[in-house]
Write a protein that holds these residues in place. Structure first.
Motif, PDB file in Angstrom:
ATOM      1  N   MET A 129     -20.928  17.472  14.898  1.00  0.00           N
ATOM      2  CA  MET A 129     -21.029  16.017  15.123  1.00  0.00           C
ATOM      3  C   MET A 129     -20.104  15.252  14.177  1.00  0.00           C
ATOM      4  O   MET A 129     -19.485  14.256  14.556  1.00  0.00           O
ATOM      5  N   VAL A 130     -19.981  15.728  12.943  1.00  0.00           N
ATOM      6  CA  VAL A 130     -19.065  15.082  11.993  1.00  0.00           C
ATOM      7  C   VAL A 130     -17.618  15.294  12.450  1.00  0.00           C
ATOM      8  O   VAL A 130     -16.787  14.379  12.386  1.00  0.00           O
ATOM      9  N   ALA A 131     -17.339  16.504  12.993  1.00  0.00           N
ATOM     10  CA  ALA A 131     -15.981  16.769  13.501  1.00  0.00           C
ATOM     11  C   ALA A 131     -15.631  15.820  14.654  1.00  0.00           C
ATOM     12  O   ALA A 131     -14.457  15.513  14.884  1.00  0.00           O
ATOM     13  N   LEU A 132     -16.644  15.340  15.352  1.00  0.00           N
ATOM     14  CA  LEU A 132     -16.397  14.395  16.452  1.00  0.00           C
ATOM     15  C   LEU A 132     -16.219  12.952  15.957  1.00  0.00           C
ATOM     16  O   LEU A 132     -16.106  12.028  16.751  1.00  0.00           O
ATOM     17  N   GLY A 133     -16.242  12.776  14.634  1.00  0.00           N
ATOM     18  CA  GLY A 133     -15.987  11.440  14.080  1.00  0.00           C
ATOM     19  C   GLY A 133     -17.256  10.639  13.816  1.00  0.00           C
ATOM     20  O   GLY A 133     -17.191   9.438  13.552  1.00  0.00           O
TER      21      GLY A 133
END
Ligand SMILES: CC(C)(COP(=O)(O)OP(=O)(O)OC[C@H]1O[C@@H](n2cnc3c(N)ncnc32)[C@H](O)[C@@H]1OP(=O)(O)O)[C@@H](O)C(=O)NCCC(=O)NCCS
Length: 258
Positions: A173-177
């Protein structure tokens, strides 16, 4: 502002439905097909859901859906499912929801104004069959599903809730911004991290602060009280899952830093 009832642009998927995924059982690539799921898929969805739930190493990682909840998403009244099929059946799905202004809206956990709750789009669950894990499907299905909802007519707010112990999901989820912006309580105890992303914002620069252990709720609370947000996550071989907090930079500050 009236609640969002997004239009689902099916052609986004139908024009380009095929993808190749590595299958851990056959040890070969499978040609898979994406589809927006309809009510007829309920049995298959619940079967995959129950099998994924039954093999969770820690049941606290993930709150199962009831059949009624899943049926409610499949009929596309307040959400939809993007599924991935191989030649044997459903291999993965992603649930997206628009919760309206009711109690299920995670915006309540972040103090989002009542007038903005209707703009919230929520990332609900992703289930990937173990034979397809490692293909990046949680991120890919999320991006494809969100692509079906473009263009947003007005400012959308994307929210999701993740267990602080669900490392894969948090990193994805963090990788998705998305960034950690608050906590969700159950029986007055914080049990989930609530992540947010503004859909109208291209990307966000951060003034980087301290790392905290993902499972340390008190540290999350402390950082959030200081006005910081959790914008980076990594699995450290010695320390376990770590989250970095920081302060969002205004766009001109980002430009100066670059
Ligand atoms: C969380 C989940 C959706 C991620 O699946 P995914 O998109 O295939 O994961 P990724 O491709 O990002 O995986 C990255 C790595 O983690 C591994 N991995 C993914 N899920 C794993 C799991 N549950 N257990 C162990 N390893 C896992 C992958 O094999 C991959 O490792 P590799 O790079 O060495 O091959 C999937 O694990 C799942 O369905 N979990 C159960 C339900 C759940 O927790 N959903 C998320 C909350 S909504």
């Amino acid at each position: 502002m009236a609640p969002v009832k997004p239009v689902i642009h099916r052609s986004t998927i139908e024009n380009s439905p095929l993808l190749s995924c590595y299958n851990r059982e056959t040890k070969k690539s499978s040609l898979c097909r994406l589809a927006i799921l309809e009510t007829e898929a309920l049995e298959e969805v619940m079967a995959l859901h129950q099998s994924v739930i039954s093999e969770l190493e820690n049941p606290d990682l993930y709150i199962p859906y009831t059949r009624e909840e899943m049926a409610g998403y499949l009929n596309q009244e307040h959400g939809f499912l993007l599924g991935m099929y191989d030649e044997t059946g459903l291999g993965a799905f992603r649930v997206i929801a628009w919760p309206g202004e009711g109690k299920d809206n995670l915006g309540h956990c972040l103090g989002i104004a009542q007038s903005q709750l209707g703009q919230v789009i929520q990332l609900e669950g992703t289930n990937v069959h173990p034979r397809y894990r490692g293909n990046g499907l949680q991120c890919l299905l999320t991006e494809k599903a969100m692509g079906c909802l473009q263009p947003f007519e007005r400012e959308g707010i994307l929210l999701t809730a993740v267990s602080p112990l669900n490392g894969r999901s948090l990193v994805n989820m963090v990788a998705l911004g998305m960034h950690i912006a608050g906590l969700k309580n159950q029986n007055n105890k914080p049990v989930r991290l609530v992540l947010r992303k503004s859909l109208f914002q291209e990307s966000q620069q951060w003034q980087k602060g301290p790392w905290v252990e993902a499972g340390d709720i008190e540290s999350h609370q402390k950082m959030l009280t200081m006005g910081l947000k959790g914008h980076e996550a990594k699995m450290d071989a010695e320390k376990g899952l770590q989250v970095r907090y920081g302060r969002p930079l205004l766009s001109h500050e980002g430009a100066i830093m670059r």
